[in-house]
Design a protein around this motif. Structure first.
Motif, PDB file in Angstrom:
ATOM      1  N   ARG A 150       0.382  -1.098   0.200  1.00 39.93           N
ATOM      2  CA  ARG A 150       0.085   0.034  -0.342  1.00 39.93           C
ATOM      3  C   ARG A 150       0.632   1.315   0.135  1.00 39.93           C
ATOM      4  N   ILE A 151       1.838   1.380  -0.271  1.00 43.46           N
ATOM      5  CA  ILE A 151       2.724   2.528   0.800  1.00 43.46           C
ATOM      6  C   ILE A 151       3.564   2.586  -0.778  1.00 43.46           C
ATOM      7  N   ASP A 152       3.965   3.561  -1.341  1.00 47.98           N
ATOM      8  CA  ASP A 152       4.891   4.596  -2.445  1.00 47.98           C
ATOM      9  C   ASP A 152       5.991   4.418  -1.641  1.00 47.98           C
ATOM     10  N   LEU A 153       7.105   4.011  -2.094  1.00 50.62           N
ATOM     11  CA  LEU A 153       8.356   4.191  -1.462  1.00 50.62           C
ATOM     12  C   LEU A 153       9.494   5.152  -2.021  1.00 50.62           C
ATOM     13  N   GLU A 154       8.657   6.601  -1.550  1.00 56.24           N
ATOM     14  CA  GLU A 154       8.911   7.742  -1.969  1.00 56.24           C
ATOM     15  C   GLU A 154      10.346   8.499  -0.366  1.00 56.24           C
ATOM     16  N   MET A 155      11.217   8.384  -0.570  1.00 53.95           N
ATOM     17  CA  MET A 155      11.525   8.486   0.963  1.00 53.95           C
ATOM     18  C   MET A 155      11.066   9.611   0.847  1.00 53.95           C
ATOM     19  N   PRO A 156      11.496  11.477   0.307  1.00 49.49           N
ATOM     20  CA  PRO A 156      10.981  11.722   0.631  1.00 49.49           C
ATOM     21  C   PRO A 156       9.664  12.175   1.709  1.00 49.49           C
ATOM     22  N   ALA A 157       8.761  11.749   1.335  1.00 54.11           N
ATOM     23  CA  ALA A 157       7.564  11.629   1.638  1.00 54.11           C
ATOM     24  C   ALA A 157       7.140  11.080   2.911  1.00 54.11           C
ATOM     25  N   LEU A 158       7.929   9.826   2.609  1.00 59.05           N
ATOM     26  CA  LEU A 158       8.108   8.836   3.973  1.00 59.05           C
ATOM     27  C   LEU A 158       8.822   8.986   5.616  1.00 59.05           C
ATOM     28  N   HIS A 159       9.226   9.870   5.423  1.00 54.78           N
ATOM     29  CA  HIS A 159      10.682  10.348   6.136  1.00 54.78           C
ATOM     30  C   HIS A 159       9.862  11.776   7.551  1.00 54.78           C
ATOM     31  N   ALA A 160      10.412  10.700   8.771  1.00 50.08           N
ATOM     32  CA  ALA A 160       9.881  10.403   9.923  1.00 50.08           C
ATOM     33  C   ALA A 160       8.564  10.796   9.670  1.00 50.08           C
ATOM     34  N   THR A 161       7.461   9.921   9.184  1.00 47.99           N
ATOM     35  CA  THR A 161       6.381   9.608   9.777  1.00 47.99           C
ATOM     36  C   THR A 161       6.844   8.577  11.036  1.00 47.99           C
ATOM     37  N   GLU A 162       5.238   8.031  10.583  1.00 53.12           N
ATOM     38  CA  GLU A 162       5.280   6.386  11.538  1.00 53.12           C
ATOM     39  C   GLU A 162       4.474   5.480  10.528  1.00 53.12           C
ATOM     40  N   GLU A 180      17.553  17.231   2.720  1.00 48.34           N
ATOM     41  CA  GLU A 180      17.241  19.114   2.130  1.00 48.34           C
ATOM     42  C   GLU A 180      16.806  19.827   3.701  1.00 48.34           C
ATOM     43  N   PRO A 181      17.257  20.831   3.339  1.00 49.38           N
ATOM     44  CA  PRO A 181      16.410  22.037   4.855  1.00 49.38           C
ATOM     45  C   PRO A 181      15.352  21.281   5.086  1.00 49.38           C
ATOM     46  N   GLY A 182      15.490  21.286   6.739  1.00 55.16           N
ATOM     47  CA  GLY A 182      14.180  20.817   7.156  1.00 55.16           C
ATOM     48  C   GLY A 182      14.040  19.255   7.839  1.00 55.16           C
ATOM     49  N   ASP A 183      14.865  18.325   7.128  1.00 54.14           N
ATOM     50  CA  ASP A 183      14.682  17.163   6.918  1.00 54.14           C
ATOM     51  C   ASP A 183      15.203  17.385   8.015  1.00 54.14           C
ATOM     52  N   ARG A 184      16.375  16.567   8.825  1.00 52.03           N
ATOM     53  CA  ARG A 184      17.288  17.108  10.116  1.00 52.03           C
ATOM     54  C   ARG A 184      15.858  17.593  10.945  1.00 52.03           C
ATOM     55  N   GLU A 185      15.011  18.707  11.142  1.00 53.23           N
ATOM     56  CA  GLU A 185      14.593  18.993  12.237  1.00 53.23           C
ATOM     57  C   GLU A 185      13.204  17.986  12.596  1.00 53.23           C
ATOM     58  N   ARG A 186      12.102  17.294  11.131  1.00 51.80           N
ATOM     59  CA  ARG A 186      11.424  16.776  10.388  1.00 51.80           C
ATOM     60  C   ARG A 186      11.723  15.820  11.587  1.00 51.80           C
ATOM     61  N   LEU A 187      12.551  14.925  11.707  1.00 48.66           N
ATOM     62  CA  LEU A 187      13.297  13.619  11.717  1.00 48.66           C
ATOM     63  C   LEU A 187      13.162  13.958  14.263  1.00 48.66           C
ATOM     64  N   LEU A 188      14.247  15.415  14.311  1.00 52.47           N
ATOM     65  CA  LEU A 188      14.559  14.860  15.260  1.00 52.47           C
ATOM     66  C   LEU A 188      12.802  15.375  16.191  1.00 52.47           C
ATOM     67  N   GLU A 189      11.914  16.722  15.456  1.00 55.52           N
ATOM     68  CA  GLU A 189      10.929  16.230  15.986  1.00 55.52           C
ATOM     69  C   GLU A 189       9.998  15.502  15.944  1.00 55.52           C
ATOM     70  N   ARG A 190       9.956  14.121  15.582  1.00 59.70           N
ATOM     71  CA  ARG A 190       9.553  12.910  15.248  1.00 59.70           C
ATOM     72  C   ARG A 190       9.659  12.298  16.763  1.00 59.70           C
ATOM     73  N   LEU A 191      10.840  11.970  16.425  1.00 57.01           N
ATOM     74  CA  LEU A 191      11.465  11.592  17.540  1.00 57.01           C
ATOM     75  C   LEU A 191      11.316  12.027  19.279  1.00 57.01           C
ATOM     76  N   GLU A 192      11.508  13.000  19.142  1.00 61.51           N
ATOM     77  CA  GLU A 192      10.765  13.893  20.603  1.00 61.51           C
ATOM     78  C   GLU A 192       9.113  13.739  20.643  1.00 61.51           C
ATOM     79  N   ALA A 193       8.384  13.558  19.593  1.00 59.29           N
ATOM     80  CA  ALA A 193       7.316  13.554  20.286  1.00 59.29           C
ATOM     81  C   ALA A 193       6.521  11.889  20.508  1.00 59.29           C
TER      82      ALA A 193
END
Length: 210
Positions: A150-162, A180-193
């Motif tokens: 069911r999942i399209d393996l588009e890594m930029p879209a999947l990055h830091a999702t659950e 890209e700019p913002g990808d580090r912050e997306r992962l950090l925010e997901r881990l913190e959540a």
């Protein structure tokens, strides 16, 4: 059940069939970290994510060190950088053996080592699986969830999702060399959540409360 071991590198004594490796490199970059971790970082192979001379996953590459810095920010990784201490955190590769020139493993070589990776993953039994890059994400979704089709393996879209897995929560990570700019912050925010919530496994299904 808690694993009882004082070994940080290769805590379960994996002995894969070693391939020929370059002089000065270790024959394999074994799983490394806390054998009772809730968070399990999964890379591809040493030629992509590093560790050929240190023997430690996600070292010796600028991009991989950038990724470890995110886990350092949430308290999973502490110095020294040359031999980091992992707490509640474990890292390994789909294919642990180093290969000449850092070449990628063949399909048969991946298949040959898959049972060692699977055994280690099940021994760690982490709540959160963190596959890095397309190959690791594809493998984890295929083998440890029912949702790959069911999942399209588009890594930029999947990055830091659950993504809910069979006994695990999967949080895919875009290869840090492609951030890209913002990808580090997306992962950090997901881990913190995740850390701020009450995550646990109930009857073999990873859940989050809160």
């Amino acid at each position: 059940m808690e694993n009882v071991t004082d070994r940080t590198s290769n805590p379960f004594g994996m002995r894969p069939p070693f391939q020929k490796h370059d002089p000065g490199n270790v024959p394999a970059v074994f799983g490394y970290g806390d054998a009772n971790a809730d968070f399990h970082l999964i890379g591809d192979h040493p030629g992509v994510h590093g560790g050929e001379t240190t023997g430690i996953p996600f070292t010796e590459r600028e991009a991989s060190e950038r990724l470890l810095d995110v886990f350092r920010a949430v308290g999973f990784v502490s110095d020294p950088a040359s031999e980091p201490v992992f707490s509640n955190f474990f890292a390994d590769y789909l294919h642990m053996c180093t290969l000449p020139g850092g070449r990628p493993p063949t399909a048969d070589e991946y298949d040959e080592l898959e049972r060692y990776f699977d055994a280690e993953l099940r021994a760690i039994n982490a709540h959160i699986l963190l596959p890095v890059g397309a190959r690791a994400t594809d493998h984890v979704l295929q083998e440890y969830t029912t949702q790959r089709r069911r999942i399209d393996l588009e890594m930029p879209a999947l990055h830091a999702t659950e993504i809910r897995g069979r006994g695990f929560m999967v949080v895919p990570i875009l290869d840090p060399a492609e951030w890209e700019p913002g990808d580090r912050e997306r992962l950090l925010e997901r881990l913190e959540a995740i850390l701020d919530s009450d995550y646990r496994q109930t009857k073999g299904v990873a859940t989050r409360i809160g």
